[in-house]
Design an enzyme around this catalytic site. Structure first.
Site, PDB file in Angstrom:
ATOM      1  N   ARG A 202      31.100  32.770  42.402  1.00 28.15           N
ATOM      2  CA  ARG A 202      30.139  33.792  41.992  1.00 28.15           C
ATOM      3  C   ARG A 202      29.555  34.421  43.246  1.00 28.15           C
ATOM      4  O   ARG A 202      29.371  33.734  44.269  1.00 28.15           O
ATOM      5  CB  ARG A 202      28.972  33.179  41.204  1.00 28.15           C
ATOM      6  CG  ARG A 202      29.227  32.964  39.735  1.00 28.15           C
ATOM      7  CD  ARG A 202      29.251  34.286  38.952  1.00 28.15           C
ATOM      8  NE  ARG A 202      29.488  34.103  37.525  1.00 28.15           N
ATOM      9  CZ  ARG A 202      30.684  34.035  36.944  1.00 28.15           C
ATOM     10  NH1 ARG A 202      31.783  34.110  37.660  1.00 28.15           N
ATOM     11  NH2 ARG A 202      30.789  33.899  35.634  1.00 28.15           N
TER      12      ARG A 202
ATOM     13  N   GLU B 246      27.550  42.587  42.727  1.00 32.70           N
ATOM     14  CA  GLU B 246      28.736  43.311  42.254  1.00 32.70           C
ATOM     15  C   GLU B 246      28.434  44.099  40.972  1.00 32.70           C
ATOM     16  O   GLU B 246      27.553  43.684  40.214  1.00 32.70           O
ATOM     17  CB  GLU B 246      29.907  42.336  42.025  1.00 32.70           C
ATOM     18  CG  GLU B 246      29.683  41.327  40.910  1.00 32.70           C
ATOM     19  CD  GLU B 246      30.820  40.328  40.783  1.00 32.70           C
ATOM     20  OE1 GLU B 246      31.199  39.687  41.775  1.00 32.70           O
ATOM     21  OE2 GLU B 246      31.310  40.182  39.648  1.00 32.70           O
TER      22      GLU B 246
ATOM     23  N   HIS C 138      36.720  40.840  41.095  1.00 32.38           N
ATOM     24  CA  HIS C 138      36.397  39.785  40.109  1.00 32.38           C
ATOM     25  C   HIS C 138      37.499  39.683  39.043  1.00 32.38           C
ATOM     26  O   HIS C 138      37.243  39.864  37.851  1.00 32.38           O
ATOM     27  CB  HIS C 138      35.031  40.051  39.464  1.00 32.38           C
ATOM     28  CG  HIS C 138      34.400  38.816  38.884  1.00 32.38           C
ATOM     29  ND1 HIS C 138      33.048  38.582  38.901  1.00 32.38           N
ATOM     30  CD2 HIS C 138      34.948  37.728  38.270  1.00 32.38           C
ATOM     31  CE1 HIS C 138      32.788  37.421  38.308  1.00 32.38           C
ATOM     32  NE2 HIS C 138      33.937  36.880  37.923  1.00 32.38           N
TER      33      HIS C 138
HETATM   34  C1  DGY Z   1      34.317  33.493  34.486  1.00 32.51           C
HETATM   35  O1  DGY Z   1      34.988  33.142  33.524  1.00 32.51           O
HETATM   36  O2  DGY Z   1      33.224  32.991  34.754  1.00 32.51           O
HETATM   37  C2  DGY Z   1      34.883  34.576  35.316  1.00 32.51           C
HETATM   38  O3  DGY Z   1      34.182  34.722  36.502  1.00 32.51           O
HETATM   39  C3  DGY Z   1      34.910  35.873  34.546  1.00 32.51           C
HETATM   40  O4  DGY Z   1      33.586  36.284  34.345  1.00 32.51           O
END
Ligand code: DGY
Length: 356
Positions: free
Chosen positions: A265, A294, A312
């Site tokens: 993240r 982001e 992402h």
């Molecule tokens: C998740 O599944 O957490 C990925 O980062 C997609 O948001």
């Protein structure tokens, strides 16, 4: 929430029907699909609910999200849709929020639990796909794939030379993993079994010996992880404790030849500090799929050449995104008392609210 519990009598919208019956006519409960998703998954939801969806995929400002949630007992969300105390207070009829993501830092789970709102996520179905991508990003950074492709596309390749885009090896190198949950373990297996890497990891708690043996991974302290890793991969969940877990001080411990890959993240890595370390070649390269703030990316990351940047997409294979969407729908259907798992959603985050 008890199995089969409905929103009857809990409609805060005063007249918008969150009830199961209106004037004796059975009514479907209403749910909100907050982002565009596979149309057949929306159709699955329509078999059970009145569905308001968002096929244009416009990002609703929070006030609009709150307004659209009025009268809805459930929400299908993605990792960027905030479900916090303010949203919950304005929508006391809400019973379940189901993320199409394994990460759930968009949910205030404690506030949801306090209000009896079930939260779910989509673990497991994306583990291997995300690990594949983490490995790809690490390899691209180590072997300078983006940087050399841009050089070629700019028409600058006029001859071969002996140290042209030399990078660092993956095979036989030391793979350091920060955060050893399901995805971290899947990356460890790829490194140890596929590429003959020495695998070290740091995690809040040490794994069972059997899992360590299977992943061929050794537990080390965070400082040793940073000092020893040739390739560091970050797979921690985001929380206030993991905010800037990698900043200037941590980057200073890494080898100048090391790479850093973040598929977890934004906010876990201090992006400004990372951009500076990359520009000054204090580490060799980075691969980033997630960013602080982001979809905005720190402008300094956009100008340093030795970083591979992706928007992402670590879980973005067709099969996995479909599996995630269907699991989120399974959760919503079951949480609101329908389908084969009625009352028993497959992946609850706060199962205590399910107890009668
Ligand atoms: C998740 O599944 O957490 C990925 O980062 C997609 O948001």
């Amino acid at each position: 929430m008890a199995p089969g519990r409905s929103a009857q009598g809990e409609d805060a919208a005063g007249g918008r029907c969150g009830r199961t019956e209106c004037a004796g006519v059975p009514m479907k409960q209403s749910v909100l699909v907050t982002r565009a998703v596979f149309p057949d998954v929306v159709e699955r939801l329509r078999e059970h609910f009145e569905v308001e969806d968002n096929p244009s995929d416009r990002i609703w400002p929070k006030a609009e999200l709150i307004e659209r949630l009025h009268g809805k007992v459930g929400a299908f969300t993605t990792g960027s849709v905030p479900i916090d105390a303010e949203v919950l207070a304005a929508n006391p009829q809400l019973r379940a929020v189901c993320n199409m993501a394994v990460g759930y830092n968009n949910f205030d789970v404690a506030a949801c639990t306090a209000r009896g709102v079930l939260c779910t996520n989509t673990p497991d179905v994306l583990t291997e796909t995300t690990a594949d991508f983490g490995f790809a990003l690490m390899m691209a950074a180590a072997r300078r794939i983006s940087e050399s492709e841009h050089f070629l596309r700019r028409g600058e390749w006029t001859q071969w030379f002996y140290d042209m885009f030399v990078g660092s090896d993956i095979h036989g190198a030391t793979l350091g993993i920060l955060g050893m949950g399901r995805i971290g373990q899947a990356i460890a297996r790829r490194g140890a079994h596929g590429f003959g890497m020495r695998v070290i990891y740091h995690n809040r708690s040490r794994l069972d010996a059997a899992i360590e043996a299977e992943c061929k991974a050794s537990y080390v302290g965070k400082e040793q992880l940073l000092r020893d890793a040739d390739h560091l991969v970050i797979v921690l969940p985001y929380s206030s404790e993991s905010h800037h877990a990698i900043g200037a001080a941590e980057l200073a411990l890494m080898k100048p030849s090391a790479t850093l890959t973040n598929i977890a993240r934004g906010g876990i890595v201090d992006d400004a500090a990372l951009a500076k370390a990359l520009a000054e070649r204090r580490i060799a390269a980075a691969g980033l799929d997630v960013f602080e703030g982001e979809p905005t990316v720190h402008p300094d990351l956009l100008t340093v050449p030795n970083v591979v940047l992706t928007p992402h997409i670590a879980s973005a294979s067709v099969a996995t995104r479909r599996a995630m969407a269907n699991l989120a729908a399974d959760n919503l259907i079951a949480a609101l008392g329908f389908g084969p798992n009625a009352g028993k959603p497959p992946s609850p985050l706060n199962p205590e609210v399910l107890r009668p």
